[in-house]
Design an enzyme around this catalytic site. Sequence first.
Site, PDB file in Angstrom:
ATOM      1  N   HIS A 165     -10.483  18.961  -2.359  1.00 35.58           N
ATOM      2  CA  HIS A 165      -9.814  17.709  -2.720  1.00 35.58           C
ATOM      3  C   HIS A 165      -8.357  17.717  -2.292  1.00 35.58           C
ATOM      4  O   HIS A 165      -7.733  16.666  -2.148  1.00 35.58           O
ATOM      5  CB  HIS A 165      -9.857  17.460  -4.234  1.00 35.58           C
ATOM      6  CG  HIS A 165     -11.228  17.274  -4.784  1.00 35.58           C
ATOM      7  ND1 HIS A 165     -12.026  16.212  -4.437  1.00 35.58           N
ATOM      8  CD2 HIS A 165     -11.957  18.007  -5.654  1.00 35.58           C
ATOM      9  CE1 HIS A 165     -13.182  16.297  -5.078  1.00 35.58           C
ATOM     10  NE2 HIS A 165     -13.169  17.388  -5.820  1.00 35.58           N
TER      11      HIS A 165
ATOM     12  N   GLU B  59       1.035   9.150  -3.567  1.00 32.70           N
ATOM     13  CA  GLU B  59       0.315   8.484  -4.656  1.00 32.70           C
ATOM     14  C   GLU B  59       1.222   7.458  -5.304  1.00 32.70           C
ATOM     15  O   GLU B  59       0.882   6.291  -5.417  1.00 32.70           O
ATOM     16  CB  GLU B  59      -0.152   9.518  -5.682  1.00 32.70           C
ATOM     17  CG  GLU B  59      -1.169  10.483  -5.109  1.00 32.70           C
ATOM     18  CD  GLU B  59      -2.172  10.950  -6.138  1.00 32.70           C
ATOM     19  OE1 GLU B  59      -1.760  11.659  -7.076  1.00 32.70           O
ATOM     20  OE2 GLU B  59      -3.366  10.595  -6.008  1.00 32.70           O
TER      21      GLU B  59
ATOM     22  N   THR C 224      -4.020  12.275 -11.869  1.00 29.05           N
ATOM     23  CA  THR C 224      -4.380  11.255 -10.886  1.00 29.05           C
ATOM     24  C   THR C 224      -5.761  11.505 -10.286  1.00 29.05           C
ATOM     25  O   THR C 224      -6.137  10.867  -9.311  1.00 29.05           O
ATOM     26  CB  THR C 224      -3.338  11.192  -9.746  1.00 29.05           C
ATOM     27  OG1 THR C 224      -3.373  12.426  -9.020  1.00 29.05           O
ATOM     28  CG2 THR C 224      -1.939  10.952 -10.293  1.00 29.05           C
ATOM     29  N   THR C 225      -6.494  12.459 -10.868  1.00 29.89           N
ATOM     30  CA  THR C 225      -7.874  12.717 -10.429  1.00 29.89           C
ATOM     31  C   THR C 225      -8.750  12.787 -11.676  1.00 29.89           C
ATOM     32  O   THR C 225      -8.244  13.023 -12.775  1.00 29.89           O
ATOM     33  CB  THR C 225      -7.975  14.068  -9.683  1.00 29.89           C
ATOM     34  OG1 THR C 225      -7.607  15.122 -10.579  1.00 29.89           O
ATOM     35  CG2 THR C 225      -7.082  14.096  -8.453  1.00 29.89           C
TER      36      THR C 225
HETATM   37  C1  SG4 Z   1      -5.848  18.076  -7.697  1.00 23.85           C
HETATM   38  O1  SG4 Z   1      -7.224  17.704  -7.599  1.00 23.85           O
HETATM   39  C2  SG4 Z   1      -5.760  19.566  -8.097  1.00 23.85           C
HETATM   40  O2  SG4 Z   1      -6.698  20.289  -7.352  1.00 23.85           O
HETATM   41  C3  SG4 Z   1      -6.063  19.771  -9.574  1.00 23.85           C
HETATM   42  O3  SG4 Z   1      -5.750  21.125  -9.897  1.00 23.85           O
HETATM   43  C4  SG4 Z   1      -5.200  18.834 -10.426  1.00 23.85           C
HETATM   44  O4  SG4 Z   1      -5.544  19.007 -11.808  1.00 23.85           O
HETATM   45  C5  SG4 Z   1      -5.497  17.408 -10.025  1.00 23.85           C
HETATM   46  O5  SG4 Z   1      -5.179  17.226  -8.641  1.00 23.85           O
HETATM   47  C6  SG4 Z   1      -4.676  16.386 -10.825  1.00 23.85           C
HETATM   48  O6  SG4 Z   1      -3.288  16.698 -10.740  1.00 23.85           O
HETATM   49  O7  SG4 Z   1      -0.936  16.225 -10.440  1.00 23.85           O
HETATM   50  N1  SG4 Z   1      -2.545  14.844  -9.064  1.00 23.85           N
HETATM   51  S1  SG4 Z   1      -2.236  15.542 -10.486  1.00 23.85           S
HETATM   52  O8  SG4 Z   1      -2.340  14.561 -11.539  1.00 23.85           O
HETATM   53  O9  SG4 Z   1      -3.660  20.207 -12.255  1.00 23.85           O
HETATM   54  C7  SG4 Z   1      -4.714  19.731 -12.627  1.00 23.85           C
HETATM   55  C8  SG4 Z   1      -6.701  21.892 -10.466  1.00 23.85           C
HETATM   56  O10 SG4 Z   1      -7.798  21.445 -10.741  1.00 23.85           O
HETATM   57  C9  SG4 Z   1      -5.189  19.866 -14.028  1.00 23.85           C
HETATM   58  C10 SG4 Z   1      -6.315  23.304 -10.705  1.00 23.85           C
HETATM   59 ZN    ZN Z   2      -1.579  15.481  -7.510  1.00 23.62          ZN
END
Ligand code: SG4
Ligand code: ZN
Length: 236
Positions: free
Chosen positions: A65, A110, A178-179
């Site tokens: 991702h 984003e 954001t995911t």
């Molecule tokens: C990305 O998918 C990362 O791989 C995730 O990291 C992350 O989730 C997610 O984005 C959302 O993060 O700053 N864009 S964001 O809101 O950090 C987290 C992992 O899954 C929990 C380690």
């Molecule tokens: Zn992010």
Amino acid sequence: GSHHWAYSGEDDPAHWYNFYDLCNGNKQSPIDIVPSAAKPQNFLPIHLGNYDTTGKSLTLINNGHTVLLSLPKNYADYRMPFVRDGGLTNQFIFAQVHFHWGAEGVRGSEHTVNNKHYAAELHFVHYNKKYGSLGNATSHPDGLAVLGVFVELNDTLSLRDLLPESLSKFYRYMGSLTTPGCQEIVVWTVFADPITASEHQLAEFRQLISEDGDNLINNYRPPQPLMGRTVHVRSA
Ligand code: SG4
Ligand code: ZN
């Protein structure tokens, strides 16, 4: 949840809520930042701790991702990078930094500013020290502090420049991951000043392959409605 999600096709951001309820919440991220509507506030400066201790020990992985940079599991507590002040309620410990980017330089960030996209956006993810780990923190509304940095196209970049020269002006609002699952647990800090990267450097990112076997591009979620939230701005 572990249902498949993506940035294009049938499982794109417009459909995330079908399998991840929270993605339809009232405090979602990212957002469009309107500087003229942001409320000035006297936050202390952002304090970064241990951000200059690096090492050969940084790992860079493609998780399907995004590209994610993290520290080794056995990294000593006293050396862990952290962030505090800047209006944050506690110390937040560094977990990882990852990237969002586009297929072309006109999109990829984003967050947007007056509807303008930057070419890419970095997210420095930190968890609230009182929860002990990223995993524990993601079930608490004050669990995470993410620092967002815009990337503008230009021709020079060294790794030190992953943060803008000046951290003094930033936007602050309460939002979400954001995911999927889109938990509303993030105090967002988005720095006003971008860093720069070359077209060549972003081209390297666009070569990566996603979980679905396509080129890993456009891995950004579009801005979400503010729903009455206030965006604050610090400018020294
Ligand atoms: C990305 O998918 C990362 O791989 C995730 O990291 C992350 O989730 C997610 O984005 C959302 O993060 O700053 N864009 S964001 O809101 O950090 C987290 C992992 O899954 C929990 C380690
Ligand atoms: Zn992010």
